[in-house]
Each structure stands twice: as C-alpha cells, then as structure tokens.
Design an enzyme around this catalytic site. Sequence first.
Site, PDB file in Angstrom:
ATOM      1  N   SER A   1       0.595  -1.125  -0.025  1.00  0.00           N
ATOM      2  CA  SER A   1      -0.006   0.032   0.107  1.00  0.00           C
ATOM      3  C   SER A   1       0.835   1.125  -0.117  1.00  0.00           C
ATOM      4  CB  SER A   1      -0.874   0.040   1.199  1.00  0.00           C
ATOM      5  OG  SER A   1      -1.532   1.128   1.345  1.00  0.00           O
TER       6      SER A   1
ATOM      7  N   TYR B   1      -2.502  -0.045  10.153  1.00  0.00           N
ATOM      8  CA  TYR B   1      -2.395  -0.363   8.684  1.00  0.00           C
ATOM      9  C   TYR B   1      -1.135  -0.209   7.964  1.00  0.00           C
ATOM     10  CZ  TYR B   1      -4.020  -1.405   3.966  1.00  0.00           C
ATOM     11  OH  TYR B   1      -4.150  -1.542   2.551  1.00  0.00           O
TER      12      TYR B   1
END
Length: 324
Positions: free
Chosen positions: A229, A242
């Site tokens: 990501s 995250y």
Amino acid sequence: TVTGIGGMAGGVSSMLMQSCAGSLFVYADEVQLEFMGFVGKPAGYFIIFCICSVSYLIGWSIMKILVPKYKIFKDNNMKNLFCVKGRVIVITGATGILGRAMVRHFAEEGAHVVILGRNQEVGGALEAEMVKAGYSAIFLTTNVLDKSELEENYSQIMEKFGRVDVLINAAGGNMPGATIAPDKTLFDLNTEAVRQVVDLNLFGTVLPTLVFAKAMVGQKQGSIINIASEAGLRPLTRVAGYGVAKAAVINFTQYMCGELATKFGSGLRVNAVAPGFFLTEQNRALLTNPDGSLTARAETILAQGMSFSLKGGLRDIGLWGGCL
C-alpha cells in the site's frame, strides 16, 4: 537482433558522418573538389548527404525484409510476453474488491484461477460467474491466519492442477480501532486492534507464502505477488496500524525475494504492488461525502500526487500482476 542490425546501419552512417565530415569539408575546399556539379564545400555537403541517404535506404531495406520474416513487433508477441494462459494462479482475499478484479482479469487471460476467501456466498457466486463465462476457476474457503486450513487448500489445489505458478497475497484490511481520528491522539490507539491488523496483513501474507511456495520450489519456478500500500511506503495520517503492517509486508517481500532466489534458483520471483486509493466499502465514508463529493482527506490525497480512483483502475491491478 534483427532490429539491431537495421539500427546499426543508421548508427554507422552517423559515426562516419561525424568523424569524416570536418576533414571532408576542409579537403573539398582546399582542392576545390568537384562532385555532381558542386565545387568546394558544397561538394562535401552533397557527398555526406548521399552517404546518409544510402545508409538510410540500407537500414530501411533490412527492416522491411527481415522484420516481417521473423514476425518482430507483432501484437501476439507482445501478448505472449506476459501470457498466463494455462498457469495456476492462487489468489487469497479473492472475494474482496481488488481480489475479484484480479480473478476476472486472469480468468479472461486463460489462467486456472483459485479463489481463496472467507465469504462463501461471494466466492461461490464469483466461481459460478467465471465458469458460466467459459473460464477456469474454483473457490475454496480459507482463513489466511490458519496454516492447517491453508495446507488443506494446498492439497486440494495440487490434486486438481498439480502445480502452483503464481500466488497473489491480496488478503488484508484495516479496523477502526487501529486508526487515529483527527479528534483523537496516539494514546487513544487500540493496541489489540493494531495487533489484529498486523496479523491479518503481515501473517496473512507470510503463512500463505510458506504453504504455497513449496510447490514453486519443487518446480524451480513461480511468482509471488504481495499487495502492499501507499501507506507502507510513507506514513499517512489516521491509518497507524495499517501503515505499520503494510511496511512490514514490503520488507518481507524484499527479504523473500533474495531468500528464495539465492537458495532455490532465479526462477522464483517475489514482488509487491503498492496500489493507490480505490473506493471500497471500507473507506467510502472516509473518502466521499453522502452526496458523492470528495472529503477533505480525499482532496489531500490528490494534492499529494497519490493515485486515487473513484470508478476505474481496478483492472490495472490485474495487469500489473500479469507483468510480475
């Protein structure tokens, strides 16, 4: 090779012109060289022009004759360069938005796609959709944090297909407790939620890799693609847990790349794709207002130059995977 030969003729003429032009002009001027009605320096210019023209024609002729003969630059050759037809591609998290896009892409390209996920309803419907369209796909229920269940999936896949060519670790996600809202601070972070997010994203990548890479080692060939990501490349606000988890996935990817290649051969590849922002059910309220307009956070994302797709772009994930 063929195109290199064609380009070589042009390159040779260029080098000849650069090395000889200066001395030719001086010589033509000193002796008042006559050529095709030109005298002195104009004669030198004309000679160089003739050399370049002949070299160009030679190069063009080589390309015109040999390129069609060897079928260079044909569309089919470009497709075959990244052809996955007949390959067995295992995708974890395949019932999610990104996972489903990958399943559809690789199935359309002729691969045997194994859909791994927890959602039986979505997974079964996706398998039925692919089979109805004439593609090869099977759905297996799994939990990427349960190694024994993954090993059972592995046995089923090997029994049916006999090999695993590609593993795409697309399972992952976030939890509200692992984020820090604008009106909260670091001390409000739910450490248990952070642990669960790290488990899902990191160990949900590590465990499938340990299970399915065995087939690739035996084959001396295979590709593992992890979904990272933008949050793993640079810290982003809110998504504390995250971002940490995806940064760990990137590090694990780099480690495994060297580990597998040095110990089991260069036929094994490990890469990661770090997508930008796609609108999903998880982040819809974070990126869009009830009327569909962008939130301040979404505007900030765009201002920082990060990729952000409201509608399209999902298919690109599959295309990137095909290149890796």
